[in-house]
Design an enzyme around this catalytic site. Structure first.
Site, PDB file in Angstrom:
ATOM      1  N   ASP A 174      37.942  33.391  37.594  1.00  0.00           N
ATOM      2  CA  ASP A 174      38.661  33.796  38.820  1.00  0.00           C
ATOM      3  C   ASP A 174      39.591  32.707  39.359  1.00  0.00           C
ATOM      4  O   ASP A 174      40.437  32.987  40.202  1.00  0.00           O
ATOM      5  CB  ASP A 174      37.658  34.177  39.910  1.00  0.00           C
ATOM      6  CG  ASP A 174      36.952  35.499  39.620  1.00  0.00           C
ATOM      7  OD1 ASP A 174      37.302  36.139  38.621  1.00  0.00           O
ATOM      8  OD2 ASP A 174      36.064  35.872  40.398  1.00  0.00           O
ATOM      9  N   ARG A 195      53.611  57.859  31.725  1.00  0.00           N
ATOM     10  CA  ARG A 195      52.444  57.801  32.598  1.00  0.00           C
ATOM     11  C   ARG A 195      52.438  56.550  33.463  1.00  0.00           C
ATOM     12  O   ARG A 195      53.123  55.571  33.164  1.00  0.00           O
ATOM     13  CB  ARG A 195      51.162  57.742  31.751  1.00  0.00           C
ATOM     14  CG  ARG A 195      50.696  59.074  31.287  1.00  0.00           C
ATOM     15  CD  ARG A 195      49.459  58.909  30.410  1.00  0.00           C
ATOM     16  NE  ARG A 195      49.015  60.224  29.972  1.00  0.00           N
ATOM     17  CZ  ARG A 195      48.309  60.446  28.882  1.00  0.00           C
ATOM     18  NH1 ARG A 195      47.970  59.430  28.094  1.00  0.00           N
ATOM     19  NH2 ARG A 195      47.936  61.665  28.552  1.00  0.00           N
ATOM     20  N   MET A 209      39.593  41.343  36.914  1.00  0.00           N
ATOM     21  CA  MET A 209      38.605  40.709  37.795  1.00  0.00           C
ATOM     22  C   MET A 209      39.299  39.864  38.866  1.00  0.00           C
ATOM     23  O   MET A 209      40.499  39.602  38.791  1.00  0.00           O
ATOM     24  CB  MET A 209      37.607  39.895  36.994  1.00  0.00           C
ATOM     25  CG  MET A 209      36.557  40.775  36.324  1.00  0.00           C
ATOM     26  SD  MET A 209      35.236  39.799  35.589  1.00  0.00           S
ATOM     27  CE  MET A 209      34.120  41.096  35.068  1.00  0.00           C
ATOM     28  N   GLY A 210      38.520  39.443  39.821  1.00  0.00           N
ATOM     29  CA  GLY A 210      39.048  38.680  40.956  1.00  0.00           C
ATOM     30  C   GLY A 210      38.491  39.288  42.219  1.00  0.00           C
ATOM     31  O   GLY A 210      39.102  40.168  42.820  1.00  0.00           O
ATOM     32  N   GLU A 244      40.112  43.587  41.220  1.00  0.00           N
ATOM     33  CA  GLU A 244      38.950  44.421  41.593  1.00  0.00           C
ATOM     34  C   GLU A 244      38.625  44.358  43.087  1.00  0.00           C
ATOM     35  O   GLU A 244      38.113  45.314  43.661  1.00  0.00           O
ATOM     36  CB  GLU A 244      37.723  43.990  40.786  1.00  0.00           C
ATOM     37  CG  GLU A 244      37.342  42.527  41.070  1.00  0.00           C
ATOM     38  CD  GLU A 244      36.171  42.008  40.264  1.00  0.00           C
ATOM     39  OE1 GLU A 244      35.557  42.785  39.525  1.00  0.00           O
ATOM     40  OE2 GLU A 244      35.892  40.803  40.392  1.00  0.00           O
ATOM     41  N   ARG A 299      46.562  56.986  34.534  1.00  0.00           N
ATOM     42  CA  ARG A 299      45.345  56.664  33.782  1.00  0.00           C
ATOM     43  C   ARG A 299      44.811  55.318  34.254  1.00  0.00           C
ATOM     44  O   ARG A 299      45.562  54.480  34.746  1.00  0.00           O
ATOM     45  CB  ARG A 299      45.630  56.578  32.277  1.00  0.00           C
ATOM     46  CG  ARG A 299      45.941  57.904  31.636  1.00  0.00           C
ATOM     47  CD  ARG A 299      44.681  58.757  31.493  1.00  0.00           C
ATOM     48  NE  ARG A 299      44.909  59.936  30.698  1.00  0.00           N
ATOM     49  CZ  ARG A 299      45.339  61.103  31.169  1.00  0.00           C
ATOM     50  NH1 ARG A 299      45.610  61.228  32.456  1.00  0.00           N
ATOM     51  NH2 ARG A 299      45.510  62.136  30.362  1.00  0.00           N
ATOM     52  N   VAL A 355      35.450  42.125  29.177  1.00  0.00           N
ATOM     53  CA  VAL A 355      36.224  41.647  28.012  1.00  0.00           C
ATOM     54  C   VAL A 355      36.956  40.359  28.403  1.00  0.00           C
ATOM     55  O   VAL A 355      37.111  39.437  27.598  1.00  0.00           O
ATOM     56  CB  VAL A 355      37.233  42.732  27.546  1.00  0.00           C
ATOM     57  CG1 VAL A 355      38.157  42.197  26.466  1.00  0.00           C
ATOM     58  CG2 VAL A 355      36.503  43.958  27.057  1.00  0.00           C
ATOM     59  N   GLN A 356      37.369  40.292  29.686  1.00  0.00           N
ATOM     60  CA  GLN A 356      38.073  39.094  30.183  1.00  0.00           C
ATOM     61  C   GLN A 356      37.230  37.834  30.131  1.00  0.00           C
ATOM     62  O   GLN A 356      37.727  36.726  30.172  1.00  0.00           O
ATOM     63  CB  GLN A 356      38.437  39.280  31.660  1.00  0.00           C
ATOM     64  CG  GLN A 356      39.580  40.193  31.914  1.00  0.00           C
ATOM     65  CD  GLN A 356      39.549  40.738  33.341  1.00  0.00           C
ATOM     66  OE1 GLN A 356      40.304  40.292  34.177  1.00  0.00           O
ATOM     67  NE2 GLN A 356      38.685  41.687  33.602  1.00  0.00           N
TER      68      GLN A 356
HETATM   69  O1  F6P Z   1      32.787  35.234  37.439  1.00  0.00           O
HETATM   70  C1  F6P Z   1      33.352  35.907  38.519  1.00  0.00           C
HETATM   71  C2  F6P Z   1      33.466  37.337  38.191  1.00  0.00           C
HETATM   72  O2  F6P Z   1      34.211  37.372  37.037  1.00  0.00           O
HETATM   73  C3  F6P Z   1      34.086  38.227  39.267  1.00  0.00           C
HETATM   74  O3  F6P Z   1      35.455  38.387  39.196  1.00  0.00           O
HETATM   75  C4  F6P Z   1      33.363  39.520  39.058  1.00  0.00           C
HETATM   76  O4  F6P Z   1      33.314  40.292  40.226  1.00  0.00           O
HETATM   77  C5  F6P Z   1      32.026  39.072  38.659  1.00  0.00           C
HETATM   78  O5  F6P Z   1      32.206  37.886  37.927  1.00  0.00           O
HETATM   79  C6  F6P Z   1      31.247  40.102  37.890  1.00  0.00           C
HETATM   80  O6  F6P Z   1      30.198  39.477  37.244  1.00  0.00           O
HETATM   81  P1  F6P Z   1      28.801  40.113  36.850  1.00  0.00           P
HETATM   82  O7  F6P Z   1      29.085  41.484  36.343  1.00  0.00           O
HETATM   83  O8  F6P Z   1      28.305  39.180  35.796  1.00  0.00           O
HETATM   84  O9  F6P Z   1      27.967  40.091  38.069  1.00  0.00           O
END
Ligand code: F6P
Length: 361
Positions: free
Chosen positions: A145, A180, A187-188, A240, A284, A291-292
């Site tokens: 993050d 589309r 994530m974040g 997210e 979509r 995966v990140q």
């Molecule tokens: O490591 C941080 C993070 O990647 C966040 O962006 C994300 O919300 C979280 O981890 C999700 O992690 P987990 O599914 O392992 O709880």
């Protein structure tokens, strides 16, 4: 008469090989194994140190579950994703006897130092533990993050950005073929670092980040204008943790994880539904998700992890406890751990406003 150098004894002890513990805490990220390798290689070959890798984060410290780490055991770790010593969320403060167990582990294992490789949560817990116990610990910042205060960048971030960018590149062609809208969720939880970097690199139509609540009507206008101009297909990149301006759109109800944090994932589906309803264009959803966080680190992250690992061991041998290694203006330095302070380091909004938004639409 007392010594003129009150810490002489202490300093002498740093000159010989030390017994050092290592743990990885919080969510995993690419580069953790590269740091472990660098710590062990530096400590053993330069200083004659020995290492204990505590398993599953603080659980391993409290229960004294560990593996011995030496140079042969860290061979081949540089490109390997995840962490070979396991990781967990949570802290010694979750158990009534947790802090005492940590103290006990230091005493019974004769630890001279503990390296905590973690994100905001683990590093804030480390600061509190040092305050409460005075034990010698040092931090190494990690997370995809990129939201740890005190460092310009964390390792894992560049890998996550590359993975998200590769995905966006692929989505362009399928989106164009079908005319589309693709809503790509990255994530974040508190910050839009990955969304903004991957959005710029991948040529996103619009980027939505937690730092700036979005107006879905504006997003739809951007998409409609683009399609009216004959530019078929749009890529909306959303972090997210992004939220709409209050009252403008329904949001998913998030479940919480075992430490009470929202388990994000799903805002993209609501955004896609709204776009379809309001613009009439097919949308979509693509959640890149874990995966990140998986797989091999990029060359940049391997190098940063390696630099952090070497610097952490050298800082220990200088007796610089209660600090964290950090990247500042391309130099690796140590900063006080208190700088982490439980807060997320949010996105540089100049990057969003002055650069990213130029390409919206
Ligand atoms: O490591 C941080 C993070 O990647 C966040 O962006 C994300 O919300 C979280 O981890 C999700 O992690 P987990 O599914 O392992 O709880």
């Amino acid at each position: 008469m007392g010594s003129t150098r009150p810490h002489e004894e202490e300093l002498r002890s740093y000159a010989r090989g030390m017994r050092i513990g290592v743990l990885t805490g919080g969510g995993d990220c690419p580069g953790l194994n590269a740091v472990i390798r660098a710590i062990v290689r530096t400590g053993e070959t330069r200083h004659g140190d020995e290492f204990l890798g505590f398993l599953d984060s603080w659980d391993g410290v409290m229960d004294q579950r560990y593996v011995r780490l030496d140079v042969p055991s860290v061979r081949g770790l540089l490109p390997r994703g995840g962490t070979v010593i396991g990781t967990r969320r949570g802290s010694p403060y979750d158990r009534p006897d947790g802090v005492e167990k940590v103290r006990q582990c230091f005493a019974e294992q004769s630890l001279d130092a503990l390296v905590v490789i973690g994100g905001n949560g683990s590093l804030t817990v480390t600061t509190k533990l040092i305050h409460d116990t005075g034990l010698p610990m040092i931090g190494v910042p990690k997370t995809i993050d990129n939201d740890v205060m005190g460092t310009d960048v964390t390792f894992g971030f560049h890998t996550a950005v590359q993975i998200a960018t590769d995905a966006i590149d692929r989505l362009h062609t399928t989106a164009e073929s079908h005319d589309r809208v693709m809503v790509v969720e990255v994530m974040g939880r508190d910050t839009g670092w990955i969304a903004t970097y991957a959005g710029i690199a991948g040529g996103a139509t619009v980027i939505l980040i937690p730092e700036l609540p979005f107006d879905i009507a504006t997003v739809c206008d951007v998409v409609s204008t683009r399609h009216r101009r004959g530019r078929y297909a749009s890529i909306v990149v959303v972090a997210e943790g992004a939220t709409p301006v209050p009252g403008t759109m329904d949001m998913p109800e998030y479940r919480t994880d075992h430490i009470g944090r929202p388990r994000f994932g799903g805002v993209s589906a609501d955004i896609a539904r709204e776009i379809e309803t309001r613009t009439g264009f097919e949308a979509r959803v693509v959640q890149i998700g874990h995966v990140q966080r998986g797989g091999t680190p990029t060359a940049y992250d391997r190098i940063l992890s390696t630099r952090f690992g070497v610097a952490a061991v050298e800082a220990i041998h200088r007796g610089e406890f209660a600090s964290m290694v950090a990247l500042r203006s391309s130099k690796v330095v140590t900063v006080p751990l208190t700088e982490v302070d439980g807060r997320a380091r949010t996105l540089d909004l100049d990057l969003y406003r002055d650069v990213a938004s130029v390409f919206f639409g």
